[in-house]
Structure formats: structure tokens, C-alpha cells
Write an enzyme that holds these catalytic residues in place. Structure first.
Site, PDB file in Angstrom:
ATOM      1  N   GLY A  66       0.889  -1.163   0.083  1.00 43.50           N
ATOM      2  CA  GLY A  66      -0.059   0.119   0.106  1.00 43.50           C
ATOM      3  C   GLY A  66       0.827   1.342  -0.048  1.00 43.50           C
ATOM      4  O   GLY A  66       2.081   1.130   0.250  1.00 43.50           O
ATOM      5  N   GLY A 116       0.450  -5.138   0.480  1.00 41.66           N
ATOM      6  CA  GLY A 116      -0.912  -5.501  -0.200  1.00 41.66           C
ATOM      7  C   GLY A 116      -0.843  -5.913  -1.481  1.00 41.66           C
ATOM      8  O   GLY A 116      -1.815  -6.315  -2.054  1.00 41.66           O
ATOM      9  N   GLU A 139       4.950  -5.852   7.209  1.00 43.07           N
ATOM     10  CA  GLU A 139       4.283  -4.679   8.023  1.00 43.07           C
ATOM     11  C   GLU A 139       4.952  -4.712   9.689  1.00 43.07           C
ATOM     12  O   GLU A 139       4.936  -3.271  10.182  1.00 43.07           O
ATOM     13  CB  GLU A 139       2.558  -5.259   8.470  1.00 43.07           C
ATOM     14  CG  GLU A 139       1.994  -4.932   7.046  1.00 43.07           C
ATOM     15  CD  GLU A 139       2.022  -6.108   6.129  1.00 43.07           C
ATOM     16  OE1 GLU A 139       1.451  -6.053   5.049  1.00 43.07           O
ATOM     17  OE2 GLU A 139       2.722  -7.221   6.611  1.00 43.07           O
TER      18      GLU A 139
END
Length: 354
Positions: A66, A116, A139
Site C-alpha cells: 500500500g 498489499g 508490516e
């Protein structure tokens, strides 16, 4: 902005979605996700479209995740916060649509596939890795958590391999992705190009789709040159990552003098303690959950992270200032209590002060 995703359809009924932000490693923005979602709906209803190819532009990768810089702005104003929330909502809807899609979707996981990007590709019916694949749920490196349905698909990896990948944010090559159930086929980049050319040339209107696709897949695929390291480490991973708390995992690694255990312990201790604890609970809770329930939890967690100082500090240290020296509010596992942990899994409908 409209050129950030490219759509095309061959005469034979093969459609393509190409993520087209090569300079940003095809990172996803809300402006990209909306048209993808709309096009998937349109193509689902169109009988002329027989299958879909999902790929990234440029040489470096499919999708690095993302657009983190947009999320970093979330605390600057109410509008920016709403935009960040909307990004997650759009992203998860598109990811789920791909899982449930009635037509074949072929995801080309060539080069970098992270966060993502993994979420976008994972629900595809046919997932291809190459010798250039670098796959990760990274992440944990920015004080966030593995979202995009990760609790669902990481629980489908053998043993506790998914837990290891989530908590360490390890980057893995093709053989490991196949072992972890993150892909279905291996092709060299050259074989992949041949495969995609052949898909474009065939008239899918005249073929029995699934049979023809499997034959073509098998014709173009091969085996990775290296064996899976994760497969050989699974016994060790299961031994340490089968615990119910992060403290117990660290303790278990600490009592093992092997190079793997000591390096893994250091990896974990470098992460945000709050992220580690939230992620382990997320994975444990997800064992009996449906895909939809996992995404619903992801949305609650994502929105709560948008008001979590340690997330912004993680992003600052890796993406903004790049000093790799995060000063987290919760510096030890003890400091992030069970009460703090429970709060993260509650839907607070938080607002940000202007």
C-alpha cells in the site's frame, strides 16, 4: 492518475490488469483500487471476458504494498484520516472480490510482492512465482500488522510457518512461497513471458477454459532451482512459534543456541512490541474464522493503528526519515499489557482532532 492502472482485453477474451506505478514499485493507492474493483465487476458480467491476468509494470516487481505515505498523513487532519480509512475499505473489498471471483484470475508474482501486493494476488485462482520473486508480509518493520487477509492465509501455511513469516517480516524466494501455499506454479521470467504471450494469442471463446489453462500452465512451468529453506526449518519454526504469547516465543528462542534461533530472536526484539503482540493474537484468533471475518478484524485493527503513535513512529523510521531507529512508546513486551491488546480488537469509531 488514470494511468496508474492499465486495463486491456485480447480478441480471444483474455483481460489484463496492469499496476502501472513502476517508480513506486506499483504501490497501491485508493485511486488505483477503485477502478480495479469497478472493472472486476464489469468483467464478471461480461461473457466475452473468459479470464484475467494480474501483473505489475516495470522490471522490479508486481506490487510492493500500500501507499504508506498516504497513511502517514492520517493524523494530520480529519480528512486525511478518513482517506486512510477509505483506502483500507477499498483495498479489502477488492482483495475479497478476487477470492470470490467466478472466472480464473492469474496473478504474476514476478519480482517484489509485499504486503498489499500479496493481499491483491493471494485470492487469485492461479498464482505464479519466478526466480525474481521476493515475497514478504513486511508490516512488522513499520509498527503495523499483516492485514489484507493475512491471518486467513498465513494460517494455511504448514505448521507455524505463517506465524514466523508474519512476526519476523522475512523476505522469501519462490521455493519458500510455494511451500507456504502462497503460490501454485513456478516459471522462469522467460517462461512467464511465453505463457502470457500464448494466453493473449489463444481464442478462449472456443476452449474449455479450466482444462486449457491447466495444460498451458503445466507446459510453461518448471521447478525452482533451489529447495525451500522454510521446509528444512519447519521443525525449528514449529518448536518455537507454537507458543501462545510473544514472551514465550522469545523465551523458547533464547533457550536454543542454534544460529537460526538466535538470529530469529534478534529479529523479533527489533520489532514494535505492540505490533508483535497484536499480530500473534490476530493469527491465533483467526484459526476458526472465515475469510470475511478475518477481513472484518483487519479493518478494526487498521483503523485503530491509525491512532497508534508507534505505527507513525515505525513509518517515520523506515519510510520518511529512513534512520531505521524507531523510538517506540511501548519499548518492551511487558509495557504493552493484555488490556492494551484487547482494546485494539474493539471497534472504537475513533476520530482525530483537527
Amino acid at each position: 492518475m488514470t494511468n496508474e492502472v492499465l486495463f486491456s482485453v485480447s480478441d480471444g477474451g483474455a483481460a489484463s490488469i496492469t499496476l502501472n506505478r513502476p517508480k513506486a514499485l506499483n504501490s497501491l493507492s485508493t485511486e488505483m483500487l477503485k477502478p480495479i474493483g469497478e472493472k472486476l465487476k464489469e468483467w464478471q458480467a461480461n461473457d466475452e471476458i473468459k479470464l484475467i491476468i494480474l501483473k505489475g509494470a516495470g522490471e522490479k516487481g508486481f506490487c510492493a504494498g500500500g501507499d504508506i505515505k498516504t497513511l502517514y498523513k492520517a493524523r494530520s487532519s480529519q480528512e486525511a484520516f478518513k482517506n486512510a480509512e477509505m483506502f483500507f475499505e477499498e483495498e479489502y473489498q477488492v482483495d475479497m472480490a478476487i477470492y470470490h471471483y467466478p472466472k480464473p484470475i492469474i496473478a504474476c508474482l514476478d519480482g517484489i510482492v509485499m504486503g498489499g501486493g500479496v493481499g491483491l494476488a493471494n485470492g487469485a485462482s492461479h498464482r505464479i512465482v519466478t526466480e525474481r520473486t521476493k515475497w514478504a508480509m513486511p508490516e512488522m518493520n513499520i509498527g503495523f500488522f499483516p492485514d489484507v487477509g493475512a491471518a486467513y492465509f498465513l494460517n494455511q501455511a504448514p505448521g507455524y510457518v505463517g506465524y514466523y513469516l508474519a512476526l519476523t517480516a522475512s523476505v522469501i524466494p519462490a521455493a519458500d512461497v510455494l511451500f507456504a501455499n502462497g503460490a501454485d506454479y513456478y516459471m522462469t521470467s522467460e517462461q512467464l513471458n511465453t505463457f502470457l504471450r500464448r494466453i493473449e494469442q489463444l481464442d478462449w471463446h472456443t476452449l474449455e477454459i479450466s482444462t486449457a489453462l491447466i495444460e498451458l500452465m503445466e507446459d510453461c512451468s518448471s521447478s525452482p532451482s533451489a529447495n525451500s529453506d522454510l521446509a528444512s526449518l519447519q521443525h525449528k519454526i514449529d518448536q518455537h512459534f507454537s507458543k501462545n504469547t510473544v514472551e514465550e516465543i522469545v523465551e523458547s528462542l533464547d533457550s536454543d543456541a542454534s544460529k537460526f534461533a538466535q538470529e530469529t530472536k534478534q529479529l523479533l526484539l527489533a520489532k514494535s512490541p505492540s505490533s508483535l503482540k497484536i499480530t500473534l493474537k490476530q493469527l491465533l484468533d483467526a484459526r476458526d474464522k472465515t475469510l470475511e471475518e478475518c477481513f472484518a478484524t483487519d479493518l478494526i485493527l487498521a483503523k485503530n493503528f491509525l491512532t497508534h503513535e508507534d505505527f507513525f513512529e515505525g513509518v517515520r523510521s523506515v519510510v520518511i526519515d529512513k534512520d531505521r531507529n524507531p523510538q517506540y512508546i511501548y519499548q518492551t513486551l511487558n509495557e504493552f499489557t493484555d488490556k492494551d491488546l484487547e482494546k485494539f480488537f474493539q471497534d472504537h469509531h475513533v476520530t482525530v482532532k483537527e
